[in-house]
Design a protein around this motif. Structure first.
Motif, PDB file in Angstrom:
ATOM      1  N   SER A  27      36.603  47.286   4.161  1.00 18.09           N
ATOM      2  CA  SER A  27      36.661  46.070   4.958  1.00 18.09           C
ATOM      3  C   SER A  27      35.494  45.158   4.589  1.00 18.09           C
ATOM      4  O   SER A  27      34.619  45.546   3.792  1.00 18.09           O
ATOM      5  N   PRO A  28      35.431  43.973   5.160  1.00 14.05           N
ATOM      6  CA  PRO A  28      34.261  43.124   4.926  1.00 14.05           C
ATOM      7  C   PRO A  28      32.946  43.768   5.364  1.00 14.05           C
ATOM      8  O   PRO A  28      31.874  43.315   4.945  1.00 14.05           O
ATOM      9  N   ALA A  29      33.016  44.823   6.174  1.00 10.13           N
ATOM     10  CA  ALA A  29      31.808  45.555   6.548  1.00 10.13           C
ATOM     11  C   ALA A  29      31.334  46.483   5.436  1.00 10.13           C
ATOM     12  O   ALA A  29      30.203  46.983   5.483  1.00 10.13           O
ATOM     13  N   LEU A  36      32.299  50.346   8.802  1.00  9.43           N
ATOM     14  CA  LEU A  36      33.083  49.538   9.731  1.00  9.43           C
ATOM     15  C   LEU A  36      32.622  49.753  11.164  1.00  9.43           C
ATOM     16  O   LEU A  36      32.388  48.799  11.919  1.00  9.43           O
ATOM     17  N   TRP A  37      32.490  51.015  11.545  1.00 11.42           N
ATOM     18  CA  TRP A  37      32.116  51.350  12.915  1.00 11.42           C
ATOM     19  C   TRP A  37      30.732  50.801  13.266  1.00 11.42           C
ATOM     20  O   TRP A  37      30.522  50.246  14.351  1.00 11.42           O
ATOM     21  N   GLN A  38      29.787  50.946  12.370  1.00 10.23           N
ATOM     22  CA  GLN A  38      28.439  50.444  12.636  1.00 10.23           C
ATOM     23  C   GLN A  38      28.452  48.931  12.826  1.00 10.23           C
ATOM     24  O   GLN A  38      27.790  48.400  13.731  1.00 10.23           O
ATOM     25  N   ALA A  39      29.200  48.216  11.975  1.00 11.99           N
ATOM     26  CA  ALA A  39      29.263  46.765  12.100  1.00 11.99           C
ATOM     27  C   ALA A  39      29.873  46.352  13.443  1.00 11.99           C
ATOM     28  O   ALA A  39      29.380  45.434  14.109  1.00 11.99           O
ATOM     29  N   VAL A  40      30.933  47.032  13.839  1.00 11.32           N
ATOM     30  CA  VAL A  40      31.607  46.693  15.099  1.00 11.32           C
ATOM     31  C   VAL A  40      30.706  46.995  16.291  1.00 11.32           C
ATOM     32  O   VAL A  40      30.579  46.181  17.220  1.00 11.32           O
ATOM     33  N   MET A  41      30.060  48.155  16.279  1.00 11.32           N
ATOM     34  CA  MET A  41      29.216  48.539  17.407  1.00 11.32           C
ATOM     35  C   MET A  41      27.955  47.677  17.498  1.00 11.32           C
ATOM     36  O   MET A  41      27.397  47.479  18.571  1.00 11.32           O
ATOM     37  N   GLU A  42      27.514  47.156  16.355  1.00 16.00           N
ATOM     38  CA  GLU A  42      26.341  46.273  16.350  1.00 16.00           C
ATOM     39  C   GLU A  42      26.725  44.816  16.579  1.00 16.00           C
ATOM     40  O   GLU A  42      25.849  43.942  16.593  1.00 16.00           O
ATOM     41  N   ALA A  43      28.026  44.549  16.730  1.00 17.89           N
ATOM     42  CA  ALA A  43      28.530  43.182  16.858  1.00 17.89           C
ATOM     43  C   ALA A  43      28.012  42.309  15.718  1.00 17.89           C
ATOM     44  O   ALA A  43      27.571  41.176  15.909  1.00 17.89           O
ATOM     45  N   ARG A  44      28.113  42.874  14.509  1.00 23.00           N
ATOM     46  CA  ARG A  44      27.591  42.189  13.323  1.00 23.00           C
ATOM     47  C   ARG A  44      28.689  41.405  12.632  1.00 23.00           C
ATOM     48  O   ARG A  44      29.766  41.926  12.363  1.00 23.00           O
ATOM     49  N   CYS A  45      28.440  40.154  12.346  1.00 24.21           N
ATOM     50  CA  CYS A  45      29.396  39.312  11.642  1.00 24.21           C
ATOM     51  C   CYS A  45      29.317  39.602  10.148  1.00 24.21           C
ATOM     52  O   CYS A  45      28.259  39.464   9.523  1.00 24.21           O
ATOM     53  N   CYS A  46      30.457  40.010   9.567  1.00 23.34           N
ATOM     54  CA  CYS A  46      30.521  40.357   8.149  1.00 23.34           C
ATOM     55  C   CYS A  46      31.229  39.279   7.332  1.00 23.34           C
ATOM     56  O   CYS A  46      31.654  39.524   6.198  1.00 23.34           O
ATOM     57  N   ILE A  47      31.368  38.122   7.919  1.00 22.21           N
ATOM     58  CA  ILE A  47      31.996  36.977   7.267  1.00 22.21           C
ATOM     59  C   ILE A  47      30.914  36.185   6.541  1.00 22.21           C
ATOM     60  O   ILE A  47      29.778  36.089   7.010  1.00 22.21           O
ATOM     61  N   GLY A  48      31.265  35.615   5.395  1.00 21.03           N
ATOM     62  CA  GLY A  48      30.272  34.861   4.640  1.00 21.03           C
ATOM     63  C   GLY A  48      30.909  33.788   3.780  1.00 21.03           C
ATOM     64  O   GLY A  48      32.132  33.582   3.809  1.00 21.03           O
ATOM     65  N   PRO A  49      30.103  33.104   2.971  1.00 23.06           N
ATOM     66  CA  PRO A  49      30.625  32.050   2.100  1.00 23.06           C
ATOM     67  C   PRO A  49      31.626  32.589   1.081  1.00 23.06           C
ATOM     68  O   PRO A  49      31.499  33.726   0.610  1.00 23.06           O
TER      69      PRO A  49
END
Length: 425
Positions: A27-29, A36-49
């Motif tokens: 995924s983008p994470a 993936l799980w760490q990004a979701v639980m940290e509410a981290r935005c993995c979207i970029g340019p």
């Protein structure tokens, strides 16, 4: 068998119980379920340019790309990296993780009883674009011989069955953005009713391409902000469209009997699946979510649960004005006004992976019920009165759940809902 008594390998009507024994994601994470799980639980935005292609002429400047994607470094051969479309490559990487976790040794199995139900909403867009350019600039004789089997969306399922030696049902359910959820639901039903003992299931998409972004943007479906943190904001008052994402999610499903017989580690249980149609509009959801209400109710009832048992909803939540409002109305239609069911959409972190979204979200939903948590929705900060549901700004922890729902909606009026519960042996 009541909701409380889940000691048998079969449901009250004599069907097989179906469990999850492996999960995998890209995924983008990043690569893997843990990333993936760490990004979701940290509410981290993995979207970029956007980096895949020049975006000067495009209204959209951001996307949820796979970071630093290198198929060779991730275990694919040079031949696979050259001949397989990205959506198939993503399916391989996610499925390799899921299959390894499940630990099924195919040489010890009846391969005709193990299937593959894996879909893509669109298929090989990048190869399709390249083939079209070749046709129009160099002529028909220069189009590669493998053009068709490269781009058609069933090639994820077909190539995965070859990769793992799966000789049972091999199908590709295509329902646009509901594809991943419908593929898992179809595999669940095949195992539940005894046609298969196990299956590899999921969804994949390579949606970050010029024609994809141009088409969705001109349709008015994509958000325009250049700031990734203000772009994908599900259920938020500021939402203005989705962010294109890419990736794949894969699960290994087995009958409980089969999983127990081989001593498998069981992650969670799928207890129900609902699939309905809106019969309303080609791209817009039915405004009050009546079709989705029916899908969620069917999923719950199949598992012997009611709306009062829902621990949380992993929503489709695309960050488009119409979708989020309709899904919020559907949850209220199911549970009643004043509904306090916690709601999460992971698309604030990943963007919208189209045909891969439902599978990735089912994985997050399963882990949430197992660990007794509900993630927050990345980007959500301004509640919308049109979406009067409980969207979380902070994760819930130490939160025991009987069952959760994972929803997907697709262009054409497709609704799908999986009911996922902690495994109780």
């Amino acid at each position: 068998m009541s909701v409380q008594d889940r000691s048998n390998v079969r449901t009250p009507d004599g069907c097989n119980r179906v469990v999850i024994t492996g999960t995998g994601a890209i995924s983008p994470a990043g690569v893997g379920v843990e990333a993936l799980w760490q990004a979701v639980m940290e509410a981290r935005c993995c979207i970029g340019p956007l980096t895949r292609f020049p975006s000067d002429s495009f209204d959209v400047k951001i996307a949820g790309e796979i970071p630093a994607y290198d198929p060779l470094a991730l275990g694919l051969t040079k031949k696979e990296a050259h001949r397989l479309a990205r959506f198939v490559q993503y399916a391989f990487i996610a499925s390799d993780e899921a299959w390894a976790q499940a630990g099924i040794a195919i040489e010890n199995e009846d391969a005709t009883r193990i299937g593959c139900v894996f879909g893509s909403g669109i298929g090989g867009l990048e190869a399709f674009e390249q083939g079209s350019v070749t046709l129009n600039t160099k002529g028909p004789k220069r189009v590669i011989p493998l053009f068709i089997p490269t781009v058609i969306s069933n090639m994820a399922a077909g190539n995965l069955s070859i990769r793992f030696g799966l000789k049972g049902e091999c199908t590709n359910i295509v329902t646009a953005c509901a594809t991943g959820t419908h593929c898992i639901g179809a595999a669940y039903r095949s195992i539940k009713h005894g046609y298969l003992d196990a299956a590899l299931a999921g969804g994949t998409e390579e949606s970050v391409t010029p024609v994809s972004l141009a088409g969705f943007s001109n349709l008015g479906a994509l958000t325009k902000p250049a700031d990734p943190h203000a772009a994908s904001v599900p259920f938020d008052k500021r939402r203005s469209g989705f962010v294109a994402g890419e990736g794949a999610g894969a699960v290994v499903l087995e009958s409980l009997d089969h999983a127990r017989a081989r001593g498998a580690h069981i992650i969670a249980e799928i207890v129900g699946f609902g699939s309905t149609g809106d019969a309303y509009h080609m791209t817009a959801p039915e405004p009050d979510g009546e079709g989705l209400v029916r899908a969620m109710r069917l999923a719950l009832e199949e598992g012997g649960f009611g709306p009062e048992d829902i621990g949380h909803l992993n929503a489709h939540g695309t960050s488009t004005p119409a979708n989020d409002k309709a899904e919020a109305q559907a949850l209220i239609g199911l549970c009643g006004k004043g509904c306090e069911v916690p709601v999460v959409s992971i698309k604030g972190s990943t963007g919208h992976m189209l045909g891969g979204a439902g599978a990735v979200e089912a994985i997050v939903c399963a882990r949430s019920v197992v660990e007794g948590v509900v993630p927050a929705t990345t980007g959500f900060s301004e509640p919308d009165p049109a979406c009067p549901v409980r969207v979380l700004r902070e994760p819930l922890r130490d939160y025991s759940q009987k069952v959760a729902l994972s929803n997907s909606l697709g262009f054409g009026g497709h609704n799908a809902s999986l009911a996922i519960a902690p495994y109780c042996g």
